[in-house]
Design a protein around this motif. Structure first.
Motif, PDB file in Angstrom:
ATOM      1  N   LEU A  43      27.036 -19.722 -42.528  1.00  0.00           N
ATOM      2  CA  LEU A  43      28.290 -19.312 -41.852  1.00  0.00           C
ATOM      3  C   LEU A  43      28.306 -17.749 -41.471  1.00  0.00           C
ATOM      4  N   VAL A  44      28.015 -16.770 -42.458  1.00  0.00           N
ATOM      5  CA  VAL A  44      28.182 -15.630 -42.325  1.00  0.00           C
ATOM      6  C   VAL A  44      26.873 -15.111 -41.283  1.00  0.00           C
ATOM      7  N   ASN A  45      26.105 -15.926 -41.062  1.00  0.00           N
ATOM      8  CA  ASN A  45      24.937 -15.508 -40.128  1.00  0.00           C
ATOM      9  C   ASN A  45      25.489 -15.961 -38.522  1.00  0.00           C
ATOM     10  N   PHE A  46      26.089 -17.254 -38.778  1.00  0.00           N
ATOM     11  CA  PHE A  46      26.344 -17.831 -37.625  1.00  0.00           C
ATOM     12  C   PHE A  46      27.319 -17.388 -36.524  1.00  0.00           C
ATOM     13  N   ILE A  47      28.539 -17.258 -37.287  1.00  0.00           N
ATOM     14  CA  ILE A  47      29.506 -16.747 -36.503  1.00  0.00           C
ATOM     15  C   ILE A  47      29.486 -15.390 -35.834  1.00  0.00           C
ATOM     16  N   PRO A  48      29.000 -14.294 -36.570  1.00  0.00           N
ATOM     17  CA  PRO A  48      28.812 -12.972 -35.827  1.00  0.00           C
ATOM     18  C   PRO A  48      27.605 -13.466 -34.819  1.00  0.00           C
ATOM     19  N   GLN A  49      26.701 -14.168 -35.103  1.00  0.00           N
ATOM     20  CA  GLN A  49      25.564 -14.458 -34.139  1.00  0.00           C
ATOM     21  C   GLN A  49      26.132 -15.077 -32.767  1.00  0.00           C
ATOM     22  N   LEU A  50      27.076 -15.902 -32.851  1.00  0.00           N
ATOM     23  CA  LEU A  50      27.548 -16.612 -31.701  1.00  0.00           C
ATOM     24  C   LEU A  50      28.376 -15.508 -30.962  1.00  0.00           C
TER      25      LEU A  50
END
Lengths: 265, 299
Positions: free
Chosen positions: B78-85
């Motif tokens: 989650l910490v990776n995906f949300i900023p990624q998106l």
């Protein structure tokens, strides 16, 4: 906005820049200043000392062998099958296709335990064969190439070839493959990168350090290497530089492949 | 024009055969056998002993470490995906709709981290975080933000988020490129018509851009999720470097790290099979759930 872009550029390049520079410096130099603008003179020495500690050359060779053979087989057999699915009709064709494609959704790691046991029974543990052969039947490649064939293939060429009396296989190789080249290039690049960077499978299936590809070697950094920053950075750089080189030559293909490939995604 | 052949030519069989044979032997069989092995006790060399749902029961109801690994995997993802998106949306937007000098240069640079071996990235950033003289410590003490070097990698919080950060760095470029493909398929007239009707930029974004981007967003979500749940390379490298899988304090143990440890360090292949089965089930349920929700909210 440009500040965001600049920051991202820094984040995406600077770590590797530092990595390469530090690979040429000595441990003492790095301790004094972690970043420097100029390369050092310790590349040869770092290289020599690291090679004693880790079989880096064989690692590189192993990676190349495994990856190249896997990619060639993967794309070749995948394209053959994609072509056949497109051109021929037979009962249950679409059902078979659906079953194969459905396996794309299954996480690759599910089959590892079974694959390990299968390799064991076939006496293929700790060989390259068990790493290479499974990649000859990968659903993702079949899927991609079938889409590509659908879009790009002019059927008259096949008809013409048949009228001229060529066998189906000759038609395929001499007429079709050249037409499919851009798609083949794209999927080859992605397969190549995927196989090259794969860690878990070779880690599980190989036991002899001399057979390890670079991906596995990079996880085996022992305390001797870690004690010396020059050696450490050199080792990591050794793993990353081939990719940088490849990217330098292929960047355009890669990005354009992503964009066309995902139009169907 | 002569159309596709209607006869089943022998040579057609020849073309599909290699692929199919290899697929059956090395994909279908191992997957099914793995599923079966999840219900056995198996150390890899003696014959597997069927033990019903013992593995699963132990795993789901008695194994704290497993659930820790589940939580770790999710929080790292989650910490990776949300900023990624978020970043991907921002970048793809400005690349598609404003004139950015050097766009193709930026795109190539941003995509590059995606190609680097994850394990190597992990080692690199682990080295940067070294104590007492890694890059980060040296820089921070030199500029005065830290009075003395800090052992970053001993902190579970740092370790988990460092892993998330590296993943983010590796995938934001990919996400941006994929989103751009989706964005460029939106016909500009739609925007013009909306502007004529007086819609604000924000309204345009929510009511036109996002809905049309739905398939692309879905694709990104599902592929990132499937990949994220199987995250192994970077946590493995970090754990190894510190000396124990999942170190510090089990915070970097992902489901797949646990799988590898159980199956191949401890030779509990049956138990490992149960772990990979659980990951598979989780991914399947969530993916189906996502598709289901998507269908529903399309109205």
């Amino acid at each position: 906005m440009y500040s965001v872009l600049a920051t991202l550029t820094l984040l995406s390049i600077l770590p590797f820049w530092i990595m390469i520079l530090n690979a040429t410096r000595s441990h003492a130099e790095i301790l004094v200043s972690p970043v420097s603008l100029l390369p050092g003179k310790f590349l040869a020495e770092n290289l020599a000392r690291t090679f004693v500690l880790l079989p880096l050359w064989s690692g590189l060779l192993n990676s190349i062998i495994i990856t190249v053979v896997s990619t060639v087989g993967n794309v070749y057999f995948g394209t053959l099958a994609a072509y056949a699915f497109h051109i021929y009709h037979f009962k249950f064709k679409e059902v078979l296709y659906a079953i194969i494609i459905s396996f794309m959704m299954i996480p690759a790691t599910l089959s590892l335990v079974g694959l390990f046991d299968l390799a064991n029974k076939m006496n293929l543990l700790d060989t390259f064969k068990i790493l290479i052969i499974p990649s000859f039947g990968v659903p993702a490649t079949l899927f991609f190439m079938r889409q590509y064939v659908k879009i790009t293939l002019p059927l008259d060429i096949i008809a013409q070839g048949r009228i001229d009396g060529a066998s189906e296989i000759r038609i395929l190789h001499n007429l079709i493959f050249p037409i499919l080249k851009p798609g083949i290039v794209t999927i080859s690049i992605f397969t190549f990168v995927g196989v090259w960077n794969n860690l878990l499978t070779p880690l599980v299936l190989l036991f002899t350090p001399e057979k390890f590809p670079i991906t596995v070697l990079i996880t085996q950094l022992n305390s001797d290497i870690r004690a010396d920053y020059g050696l450490l950075f050199f080792t990591i750089a050794f793993a990353v530089v081939p990719i940088i080189v490849m990217y330098y030559f292929l960047a355009k293909h890669i990005v354009s492949g992503l964009t066309t490939g995902s139009l169907k995604g | 024009m002569i159309t596709k052949t209607n006869r089943w030519d022998r040579q057609g069989y020849l073309l599909i055969a290699p692929f199919l044979v290899i697929f059956i032997i090395f994909t279908i069989y191992p997957n099914l056998y793995s599923l079966y092995l999840g219900f056995t006790e198996f150390n890899g060399f003696d014959p597997p002993v069927f033990n019903g749902t013992d593995n699963l029961q132990r795993l789901w109801f008695e194994d704290r470490t497993f659930w820790i690994s589940v939580g770790n995997t999710w929080s790292i993802w989650l910490v990776n995906f949300i900023p990624q998106l978020g970043l991907g949306l921002f970048l793809s937007y400005i690349f598609t709709y404003s004139k950015v000098n050097g766009m193709s240069f930026f795109r190539m640079v941003f995509y590059f981290p995606n190609l680097v071996t994850a394990a190597a990235m992990g080692q690199l950033f682990y080295t940067f975080s070294g104590y007492p003289d890694g890059l980060i410590n040296q820089v921070l003490t030199n500029i005065g933000w830290l009075k003395e070097p800090y052992e970053f990698m001993r902190s579970p919080l740092y370790a988990q988020n460092a892993i998330a950060f590296v993943n983010w760095l590796m995938w934001y470029g990919y996400t941006t490129v994929i989103l751009m493909v989706g964005l460029t398929s939106i016909p500009y007239d739609l925007y013009e018509a909306a502007k004529l009707e007086g819609a604000s930029n924000i309204q345009i974004f929510w009511k036109i851009t996002l809905p049309i981007l739905r398939p692309t967003l879905l694709y990104i979500l599902v592929t990132s999720l499937i990949g994220g749940m199987q995250m192994f390379d970077i946590p493995y490298v970090v754990g190894n470097a510190i000396g124990a899988p999942g170190a510090p304090e089990k915070s970097t143990l992902t489901m797949m790290s646990y799988f590898q440890q159980q199956g191949f360090n401890y030779s509990n292949l049956g138990y490992a099979g149960a772990i990979s089965l659980s990951v598979f089930l989780m991914v399947m349920f969530i993916t189906v759930g996502i598709f289901f929700l998507n269908k529903h909210s399309e109205n």
